[in-house]
Design an enzyme around this catalytic site. Structure first.
Site, short mmCIF file in Angstrom:
data_model
loop_
_atom_site.label_atom_id
_atom_site.label_comp_id
_atom_site.label_asym_id
_atom_site.label_seq_id
_atom_site.Cartn_x
_atom_site.Cartn_y
_atom_site.Cartn_z
N ASP A 1 15.12 -64.65 -10.51
CA ASP A 1 13.82 -64.04 -10.20
C ASP A 1 13.57 -64.12 -8.69
O ASP A 1 13.80 -65.17 -8.08
CB ASP A 1 12.74 -64.80 -10.97
CG ASP A 1 11.37 -64.20 -10.80
OD1 ASP A 1 11.06 -63.26 -11.53
OD2 ASP A 1 10.63 -64.68 -9.94
N GLU B 1 13.40 -59.46 -11.83
CA GLU B 1 13.77 -60.55 -12.73
C GLU B 1 14.71 -60.09 -13.84
O GLU B 1 14.55 -58.99 -14.36
CB GLU B 1 12.46 -61.06 -13.34
CG GLU B 1 12.56 -62.17 -14.30
CD GLU B 1 11.16 -62.59 -14.78
OE1 GLU B 1 10.14 -62.16 -14.19
OE2 GLU B 1 11.10 -63.33 -15.77
N TYR C 1 4.51 -68.88 -0.87
CA TYR C 1 4.44 -70.30 -1.21
C TYR C 1 3.58 -71.09 -0.23
O TYR C 1 3.00 -72.11 -0.60
CB TYR C 1 5.85 -70.88 -1.39
CG TYR C 1 6.40 -70.45 -2.74
CD1 TYR C 1 6.30 -71.28 -3.83
CD2 TYR C 1 6.90 -69.16 -2.94
CE1 TYR C 1 6.74 -70.88 -5.10
CE2 TYR C 1 7.34 -68.74 -4.18
CZ TYR C 1 7.25 -69.60 -5.27
OH TYR C 1 7.65 -69.19 -6.51
N1 DCP Z 1 2.44 -59.08 -9.82
C1 DCP Z 1 1.19 -58.53 -9.78
N2 DCP Z 1 0.13 -59.16 -10.37
C2 DCP Z 1 0.31 -60.34 -11.00
C3 DCP Z 1 1.58 -60.92 -11.05
C4 DCP Z 1 2.64 -60.25 -10.45
O1 DCP Z 1 1.03 -57.45 -9.20
N3 DCP Z 1 -0.73 -60.94 -11.58
C5 DCP Z 1 3.53 -58.39 -9.10
C6 DCP Z 1 3.62 -58.94 -7.71
C7 DCP Z 1 4.73 -59.92 -7.78
C8 DCP Z 1 5.66 -59.25 -8.76
O2 DCP Z 1 4.80 -58.64 -9.70
O3 DCP Z 1 5.34 -60.13 -6.51
C9 DCP Z 1 6.58 -60.21 -9.44
O4 DCP Z 1 5.83 -61.12 -10.21
P1 DCP Z 1 6.27 -62.62 -10.40
O5 DCP Z 1 5.52 -63.14 -11.56
O6 DCP Z 1 7.73 -62.71 -10.43
O7 DCP Z 1 5.67 -63.38 -9.15
P2 DCP Z 1 6.19 -63.42 -7.67
O8 DCP Z 1 7.53 -62.81 -7.52
O9 DCP Z 1 5.14 -62.88 -6.78
O10 DCP Z 1 6.25 -64.99 -7.44
P3 DCP Z 1 7.28 -66.03 -8.07
O11 DCP Z 1 7.99 -66.60 -6.89
O12 DCP Z 1 6.45 -67.03 -8.76
O13 DCP Z 1 8.20 -65.32 -8.97
CA CA Z 2 9.27 -63.31 -8.91
CA CA Z 3 9.19 -61.91 -12.03
#
Ligand code: DCP
Ligand code: CA
Ligand code: CA
Length: 979
Positions: free
Chosen positions: A276, A388, A326
């Site tokens: 991911d 992912e 982060y």
């Molecule tokens: N996303 C979104 N709204 C959310 C969750 C996610 O628009 N509530 C979008 C933005 C994220 C992408 O989907 O960048 C991927 O979701 P992830 O859950 O994989 O989260 P991230 O990649 O942002 O963070 P992580 O490092 O926890 O995977």
């Molecule tokens: Ca992610």
């Molecule tokens: Ca994801």
């Protein structure tokens, strides 16, 4: 007595005054100061937490205004008996009449009184965010005042709500915001530039979807799944994989760790990887500015500038963060959080949140590279979303041996980083669940392998709330049953709950899932074939129509998008459901959330299509037909969705089993005669047959060139082997399949009534042969789901042979005269009509009570003379007397059987099914068939009594309540006795 308008209507503290009122105001303020100093002697100053805060109390509060006044005195704040623009910083109210809400300015804050009591409890001034009311309306009004007025010209909004100083009525004037729909529910995001379009605009949907990140996420997830599935068919891609693997094997630098790693060569030891991208949207947006990455960053539509220019309480944005990095997460910021909240968390740490815009092009580019790199090594991949996937590494690691899996994974991640300039993390384990949890542990920019022997130690430390699909409601249920012990980790569940206990608390299915998950068990394998259960479009924003024509135009936009989705997913569907949300009778016309839904009553209707389709016109017309059947005022429509179910892949017939083992109400009825959708228009257009209405292209026959002479429909047309579920066809023994296909390939060349009957006979014969050939040995070879369906089909055939359904197919074997066929047709029309507006008026009607005996209705209609008084029934009444049907079932026995199958098939009913079943019962009531409703409800209750399905029972009770309400309305307050 402060804050309640002092008895003068209109002088409620919201206007600007001079003269008498100004003097009175001053006097009251002096009084407050005096009170403070007088009381100071008796009232102890307990804190200074409200220093600089002044409040104005409006309406009934808990504690009441006088108490709040005292609290302000004790804790250093100021209380104003009258509203003053310059002096009051917060309105304290537990609700306001709508007239007042409308007057709020964008920066005005209305805060619940609990903010004061909670602040005192915690001895600090709490942020107001969680206590604020009407944030949406003040903000959207501030931005779009003109449009706001323009789009709601029909009724004067104040007339409904202007009831000042009446607490009871004030309560009614505030609507609750609506819950989101279970399917893809695209919500517009509030932001600084939200365009003022509503769904009347021809470009509304396009503009809306372009801005919707949920749309982006769902459509890319589908695109990736289809992409991986397509690649599997390509020989040249397999060659590429071979080449890449060889290169890797030759260039790899092995270390001691690699030589020590042993994998069971008999492929018994599986290695799954979950991979991911880290804070995907942020990583992409900053991929060319890595120097920014150490500061907190978020992706949002709003630039979030306002918070820097005004004081901290002035603006609280509800724009959602799609992703945050982060550096931001260390302050407690999370994806999906409101910008205002995130800014507040940053401020608490003297940090500033950098807000960056969406870079959709970048997301696509990085996502494609991420996928292509991994897919160049293996196709044992299950795509999850744009950033992912799961990979079964077993075979690749065997090929690369001796190699520790983590050596390969670090090389892979390096390659991804190099090509995308974005980091990712990976988790490895013997099953998919543990791999996914390992990724969580690895983040950010790391990798983690839960090796054999360490699984139990790992899982027991995991928090329940971090398990996929586990929300706070499940946790709450577990917590409630063990009041004294805190339930936080998997270990806690392992120690405190047996399998039986979990099943009794959460239901059989969920109980088993939680039991397995908390022990780290997961027997899933990669879902390589993409076989969605439904594809839909739901819009619950901006729906404001005045005429049905406007709605029709919007349906075209929706149908176009739905067709695009079907084609992108390479699916065609055979069932179409329309869901609508209609403003509740007592809900205000202007919603709290700008252009949102407000409180609505929801309903849905479904139609079985004649063949698998992704045709735009069919989707559009069928939707409009269904909408016409649904009773609602167009201007009250607030949300609309179209869902296509019973899907079939256009790539190849999927063997797709139901991954969840749950069957919907409609699945229970796979082999039943599907309903036709015929209108008088269709009959008139018989020379221009359309796929949905007149001719029926059978999927297997599609490449035949024999032109299908437009033929008039009989009920029998529906009952052909073309209707046999392709999954079942695929699973049949070869010779039987051949036989069936042979019949399909060689239909009779002349089509007349006789040949038509001949064809029907062949069709029926084939079907019968299929069923009869399935001896027990063959049946046992089939997957359990399929076995079950065939058994049901056989049962249904038995029932049908006893009780031919309305327009019954059994007539075919009797000597048939053309008049009888015609009669039968009109009967089929009566039953199958979808559009009441277009239904031909039946020539005769039967006594509603006789409708009870649906099995014999056909004969009755042929023979019973029409009583004179019934001839006088108006069209409406006649329409009401059509025998309602559900998922192909009309007779009591069939519906009962279906109901039982439905209940048995899952622990939890699906909402669409519940809506449909409720609609069906309402239809029965409308056609004066309360007796059947009564029987079905009793039957459902009896079924549930023998099973312990709590969610089912709860939902069934809700359904009964709605039916009882409708019954009461129809029968002068009487209630059905279901005891
Ligand atoms: N996303 C979104 N709204 C959310 C969750 C996610 O628009 N509530 C979008 C933005 C994220 C992408 O989907 O960048 C991927 O979701 P992830 O859950 O994989 O989260 P991230 O990649 O942002 O963070 P992580 O490092 O926890 O995977
Ligand atoms: Ca992610
Ligand atoms: Ca994801």
């Amino acid at each position: 007595m402060a804050g309640r308008g002092c008895g003068q209507r209109g002088d409620n503290g919201w206007s600007e005054w001079g003269g008498y009122m100004a003097a009175k105001k001053r006097k009251l303020e002096e009084q407050f100061d005096k009170d403070c100093s007088n009381n100071a002697k008796q009232l102890e100053r307990k804190s200074n937490i409200f220093h600089g805060i002044s409040i104005f109390v409006d309406g009934h509060t808990e504690p009441p205004a006088d108490e709040l006044k005292k609290l302000m005195m004790e804790h250093g704040g100021v209380y104003h008996a009258y509203y003053s623009k310059d002096k009051v910083t917060y309105f304290i109210s537990n609700n306001l009449p709508y007239a007042k809400i409308r007057k709020l300015k964008p920066n005005d804050k209305v805060v619940r009184s609990q903010w004061i009591t909670d602040s005192i409890k915690q001895n600090k001034l709490l942020p107001t965010y969680d206590y604020e009311m009407y944030k949406d309306i003040t903000k959207s009004r501030g931005q779009t005042e003109l449009n706001f007025k323009r789009t709601e010209p029909m009724r004067p909004i104040t007339s409904d709500f202007n009831v000042p100083n009446s607490d009871e009525e004030e309560n009614n004037s505030i609507e609750k915001s609506s819950s989101s729909s279970e399917t893809e529910d695209i919500q517009a995001e509030e932001d600084d530039h939200l365009s003022a379009l509503d769904a009347k605009h021809p470009k509304f949907l396009e503009t809306f979807l372009k801005r919707s990140r949920l749309h982006y996420l769902s459509s890319t997830a589908v695109a990736k799944k289809v992409y991986v599935q397509d690649l599997r068919q390509k020989l040249e891609h397999r060659q590429l994989i071979e080449k890449r693997r060889e290169e890797l094997k030759n260039n790899i630098q092995r270390s001691e760790r690699d030589y020590l790693f042993k994998l069971n060569d008999e492929k018994k030891d599986k290695i799954y990887m979950h991979i991911d991208m880290d804070c995907f949207f942020v990583s992409v947006a900053t991929r060319n500015q890595p120097e920014l990455r150490d500061q907190p960053i978020a992706i949002t539509h709003s630039k979030g500038k306002k918070s820097t220019t005004t004081n901290e309480h002035q603006f609280y944005s509800r724009s959602e963060l799609a992703s945050c990095n982060y550096a931001a997460r260390q302050y407690g910021i999370k994806n999906g959080m409101y910008l205002g909240k995130a800014q507040e968390l940053c401020r608490n740490h003297q940090a500033k949140l950098l807000c960056l815009p969406y870079d959709y092009e970048g997301f696509h580019e990085v996502s494609d590279r991420f996928y292509d790199i991994i897919l160049s090594y293996t196709l044992d991949v299950e795509a999850v979303s744009c950033d992912e996937m799961y990979i079964d590494l077993t075979e690749l690691i065997l090929y690369l041996k001796p190699l520790h899996p983590l050596t390969f994974v670090s090389l892979l991640r390096e390659e991804i980083q190099l090509n995308t300039k974005c980091p990712c993390s990976a988790g490895l384990a013997s099953n998919m669940l543990l791999a996914r949890l390992a990724t969580r542990q690895a983040k950010p920019n790391g990798q983690c392998y839960i090796e054999k022997g360490y699984e139990q130690e790992f899982i027991s430390k995991q928090k329940i709330i971090d398990l996929p699909g586990i929300g706070s409601s499940i946790l709450d249920k577990l917590q409630q049953t063990s009041l004294h012990k805190s339930i936080e980790t998997c270990k806690h569940v392992q120690n405190l709950f047996s399998l039986e206990k979990l099943k009794s608390v959460l239901g059989t299915k969920q109980g088993q899932t939680i039991y397995d998950m908390t022990r780290g068990n997961d027997i899933r394998t990669l879902a390589k074939d993409y076989s969605p259960k439904s594809i839909s479009i739901d819009i619950n924003y901006g729906i404001r129509f005045q005429t049905f024509d406007e709605l029709n135009l919007f349906i075209k936009q929706l149908a176009t998008e739905l067709q695009k989705r079907l084609q992108q997913a390479k699916q065609k569907g055979k069932q179409l459901t329309v869901k609508i949300r209609v403003r509740s009778v007592n809900a205000p016309i202007v919603t709290e959330k700008f252009m949102g839904c407000g409180k609505t009553d929801d309903s849905s209707r479904l139609v079985n299509l004649h063949s698998f389709t992704d045709d735009l016109t069919i989707i559009e017309l069928e939707t409009i037909k269904l909408l016409k059947q649904m009773n609602f005022v167009v201007s009250d429509l607030r949300g609309i969705g179209i869902t296509i179910t019973q899907l079939q892949s256009t790539i190849k017939n999927s063997h797709g089993k139901d991954m969840h083992g749950t069957r919907t109400l409609f699945d229970c009825n796979q082999f039943r005669v599907p309903k036709l959708t015929i209108t008088t228009d269709d009959i008139q257009n018989i020379d221009e047959p359309s796929e949905s209405s007149v001719t029926r292209k059978r999927p297997i026959q599609q490449d035949q060139t024999t032109s299908v002479v437009p033929k008039k429909l009989t009920r029998h047309d529906c009952y052909t082997p073309g209707q046999i579920d392709p999954r079942v066809m695929n699973e049949l023994p070869a010779e039987i399949r051949q036989e069936v296909e042979e019949h399909l390939k060689n239909p009779p060349t002349t089509l007349g009534i006789n040949s038509e009957l001949h064809q029907i006979n062949i069709a029926e014969k084939s079907f019968t042969q299929v069923m009869d050939h399935l001896d027990e040995a063959v049946l046992n070879e089939l997957p359990p789901e399929m076995r079950r369906e065939i058994t049901i089909a056989q049962k249904l055939r038995k029932i049908e042979s006893k009780y031919p359904p309305v327009g019954g197919k059994r007539l075919v074997s009797a000597p048939v005269s053309s008049t009888l066929i015609n009669k039968e047709k009109s009967n089929a029309f009566n039953v199958l009509m979808n559009s009441p507006q277009k239904q031909p008026i039946p020539k005769k009607t039967t006594n509603p009570i006789k409708k009870w005996h649906t099995e014999t209705i056909l004969n009755e209609e042929n023979t019973v003379p029409i009583p004179l008084n019934e001839k006088k029934l108006n069209t409406n009444q006649q329409q009401q007397q059509q025998q309602p049907s559900i998922a192909g079932c009309t007779s009591l026995n069939d519906v009962k059987l279906m109901l039982r199958e439905w209940i048995e098939s899952s622990d939890e009913p699906n909402q669409i099914d519940l809506d449909l079943f409720q609609n069906y019962l309402f239809d029965l009531l409308n056609s004066y068939n309360a007796e059947m409703v009564h029987q079905l409800l009793i039957y459902g209750l009896l079924q549930l009594k023998t099973l312990t399905k709590t969610i089912w029972t709860d939902n069934f009770q809700i359904l009964i309540d709605s039916v009882q309400t409708r019954f009461r309305q129809m029968y002068g307050g009487a209630t059905m006795d279901l005891s």
